[in-house]
Design a protein around this motif. Structure first.
Motif, mmCIF file in Angstrom:
data_model
loop_
_atom_site.group_PDB
_atom_site.id
_atom_site.type_symbol
_atom_site.label_atom_id
_atom_site.label_comp_id
_atom_site.label_asym_id
_atom_site.label_seq_id
_atom_site.Cartn_x
_atom_site.Cartn_y
_atom_site.Cartn_z
ATOM 1 N N GLU A 204 0.851 -1.178 0.000
ATOM 2 C CA GLU A 204 0.000 0.000 0.000
ATOM 3 C C GLU A 204 0.889 1.230 0.000
ATOM 4 O O GLU A 204 1.855 1.315 0.780
ATOM 5 N N ILE A 205 0.568 2.152 -0.877
ATOM 6 C CA ILE A 205 1.406 3.314 -1.145
ATOM 7 C C ILE A 205 0.659 4.564 -0.691
ATOM 8 O O ILE A 205 -0.408 4.893 -1.222
ATOM 9 N N TYR A 206 1.211 5.254 0.297
ATOM 10 C CA TYR A 206 0.652 6.509 0.776
ATOM 11 C C TYR A 206 1.440 7.641 0.141
ATOM 12 O O TYR A 206 2.660 7.751 0.342
ATOM 13 N N CYS A 207 0.755 8.473 -0.630
ATOM 14 C CA CYS A 207 1.437 9.538 -1.360
ATOM 15 C C CYS A 207 0.618 10.820 -1.298
ATOM 16 O O CYS A 207 -0.544 10.820 -0.870
ATOM 17 N N ARG A 208 1.210 11.914 -1.756
ATOM 18 C CA ARG A 208 0.481 13.176 -1.834
ATOM 19 C C ARG A 208 -0.587 13.076 -2.922
ATOM 20 O O ARG A 208 -0.343 12.513 -3.993
ATOM 21 N N PRO A 209 -1.768 13.616 -2.668
ATOM 22 C CA PRO A 209 -2.826 13.543 -3.683
ATOM 23 C C PRO A 209 -2.421 14.132 -5.033
ATOM 24 O O PRO A 209 -2.825 13.607 -6.067
ATOM 25 N N ASP A 210 -1.620 15.205 -5.026
ATOM 26 C CA ASP A 210 -1.249 15.813 -6.311
ATOM 27 C C ASP A 210 -0.214 15.001 -7.082
ATOM 28 O O ASP A 210 0.096 15.321 -8.228
ATOM 29 N N GLU A 211 0.316 13.946 -6.445
ATOM 30 C CA GLU A 211 1.254 13.057 -7.140
ATOM 31 C C GLU A 211 0.632 11.703 -7.458
ATOM 32 O O GLU A 211 1.254 10.854 -8.096
ATOM 33 N N ALA A 212 -0.605 11.501 -7.031
ATOM 34 C CA ALA A 212 -1.231 10.190 -7.157
ATOM 35 C C ALA A 212 -1.427 9.779 -8.608
ATOM 36 O O ALA A 212 -1.185 8.621 -8.979
ATOM 37 N N ALA A 213 -1.870 10.705 -9.465
ATOM 38 C CA ALA A 213 -2.148 10.350 -10.859
ATOM 39 C C ALA A 213 -0.883 9.891 -11.577
ATOM 40 O O ALA A 213 -0.922 8.922 -12.349
ATOM 41 N N ARG A 214 0.228 10.571 -11.337
ATOM 42 C CA ARG A 214 1.472 10.160 -11.984
ATOM 43 C C ARG A 214 1.950 8.807 -11.468
ATOM 44 O O ARG A 214 2.396 7.951 -12.251
ATOM 45 N N ILE A 215 1.858 8.594 -10.165
ATOM 46 C CA ILE A 215 2.264 7.298 -9.597
ATOM 47 C C ILE A 215 1.374 6.185 -10.138
ATOM 48 O O ILE A 215 1.852 5.104 -10.512
ATOM 49 N N TRP A 216 0.064 6.418 -10.192
ATOM 50 C CA TRP A 216 -0.879 5.435 -10.746
ATOM 51 C C TRP A 216 -0.489 5.085 -12.183
ATOM 52 O O TRP A 216 -0.426 3.899 -12.547
ATOM 53 N N ALA A 217 -0.208 6.101 -13.001
ATOM 54 C CA ALA A 217 0.142 5.868 -14.405
ATOM 55 C C ALA A 217 1.453 5.098 -14.524
ATOM 56 O O ALA A 217 1.578 4.191 -15.359
ATOM 57 N N ASP A 218 2.438 5.433 -13.676
ATOM 58 C CA ASP A 218 3.719 4.717 -13.721
ATOM 59 C C ASP A 218 3.548 3.262 -13.307
ATOM 60 O O ASP A 218 4.155 2.353 -13.896
ATOM 61 N N LEU A 219 2.733 3.030 -12.294
ATOM 62 C CA LEU A 219 2.477 1.651 -11.861
ATOM 63 C C LEU A 219 1.769 0.858 -12.960
ATOM 64 O O LEU A 219 2.125 -0.295 -13.224
ATOM 65 N N LEU A 220 0.792 1.478 -13.588
ATOM 66 C CA LEU A 220 0.038 0.782 -14.631
ATOM 67 C C LEU A 220 0.921 0.491 -15.837
ATOM 68 O O LEU A 220 0.891 -0.619 -16.395
#
Length: 375
Positions: A204-220
């Motif tokens: 489980e990854i706890y991150c800043r909301p404004d960085e979530a979309a980029r992290i999601w895209a990188d993971l996908l």
């Protein structure tokens, strides 16, 4: 009706064609508009069991408890013993009322000697915050609702560590189950926990909301070659059911204590600190629960569902209630959890469930229904 809330990943879910759940229809979402599925429940469930699934869990509540006496304050407030949690580790615990009823079940992370992160169910976050603040008022500590400060993304499944290895230099083999560490993931500072609610290895990854979309895209992008699929709340529910994990509002409630749910082990009677609900919980421990949580399986095609009556087949007497039920994609037959009179809890006991007027045969089995193979 309260206004619906969207997570920082809502646009990503829309682009992926997700179907969203109406928040009034599901306690898990609790005011949040959440993806229930992207393609099919079975495909997403299967991905988590065989490769990996990607979940947005940003609707969960995060509370931070900070101060020199935070550990002692939480020992008084929770049924567990947070003072015994080492920094960088976590424990499952509960917040109970004076009568022993479960207000919420929680994961408690100790980030430092004087800093705890508590993850609450979405529907209970405000109640847990208010209750904790009242219970620790005599301590010089801060209790704050930090839900809006965090986005929470989970990667769950057998190849989750392989996927994350490409995006972080964190020592994943050294990160044990129920441990948490500060790390960099795809260039972002995060908290990385080896926890989950699926019965599989995962993070489980706890991150800043404004960085979530980029992290999601990188993971996908990184995970797709491994078989990673975005996964919604529907498959999360069947995954946790197979793993025998309770859901607040189904298996856990204010009317139940940890002992009915088979979770008496989380109550730390040995700790020196008094805690809210201790006397009532000790009585329930000593007296024994009248109704207990069991697993049920069926050889039929129809699944017992939440609220269905469980019956004694010899007398037709109502002896329990189904709390969760569904067809098991992994096992290939219907499964359910139910509270039944304690005299019927023995594995192998034959019972019946009233499914829309028909009494279908079921068998009591040990929980969990599914346990992953350790590598």
């Amino acid at each position: 009706m309260a206004e619906s809330r969207a997570t920082a990943l809502h646009a990503e879910h829309q682009q992926l064609g997700a179907s969203f759940i109406a928040f009034a229809q599901n306690e898990q979402s609790a005011g949040w508009t959440m993806p229930v599925r992207y393609t099919s429940d079975i495909a997403e469930h299967s991905a988590v069991r065989t490769t990996a699934g990607l979940f947005d869990l940003s609707h969960m509540g995060e509370l931070e408890v900070i101060g020199a006496t935070a550990a002692q304050a939480l020992d008084r407030s929770l049924v567990g013993q947070p003072s015994k949690i080492a920094p960088g580790r976590a424990r499952y615990s509960m917040l109970c009322a004076e009568d022993g009823g479960i207000i919420d079940d929680l994961v408690v992370y100790r980030l430092a000697d004087d800093h705890f992160l508590i993850v609450a169910n979405a529907s209970n976050t405000a109640v847990v915050h208010a209750e904790l603040a009242a219970r620790v008022a005599d301590f010089a500590i801060e209790v704050r609702d930090a839900t809006d400060c965090w986005a929470l993304i989970a990667v769950q499944g057998p190849v989750s560590a392989e996927i994350l290895t490409e995006l972080t230099e964190a020592d994943l083999p050294a990160l044990k189950y129920y441990a948490i560490t500060e790390a960099k993931l795809a260039g972002s500072n995060i908290l990385l926990a080896r926890t989950g609610y699926t019965g599989e290895d995962g993070f489980e990854i706890y991150c800043r909301p404004d960085e979530a979309a980029r992290i999601w895209a990188d993971l996908l992008r990184t995970g797709t070659p491994y078989g990673l699929k975005p996964a919604g709340l529907a498959c999360r529910d069947t995954l946790r059911l197979e793993a025998g994990m309770p859901l607040y509002g189904n298996e856990l409630s204010r009317e139940l204590t940890p002992f009915e749910a088979g979770l008496g082990r989380v109550v730390a009677f040995s700790k020196e600190a008094d805690f809210v609900g201790r006397e009532a919980l000790a009585r329930r421990r000593d007296e024994g629960a009248q109704r207990v949580l069991v697993g049920l399986t069926s050889a039929g095609r129809r699944s017992p569902r939440s609220g269905y009556a469980v019956l004694d087949p010899a007398t037709g007497r109502d002896i329990g209630t189904v709390t969760s039920g569904a067809p098991s994609p992994t096992l290939g037959h219907p499964i359910a959890m139910a509270y039944v009179d304690a005299s019927y809890e023995e594995a192998g006991t034959r019972l019946q469930v009233d499914i829309r007027g028909t009494h279908d045969d079921v068998t009591v089995v040990p929980l969990p229904f599914y346990r992953r193979q350790e590598s």
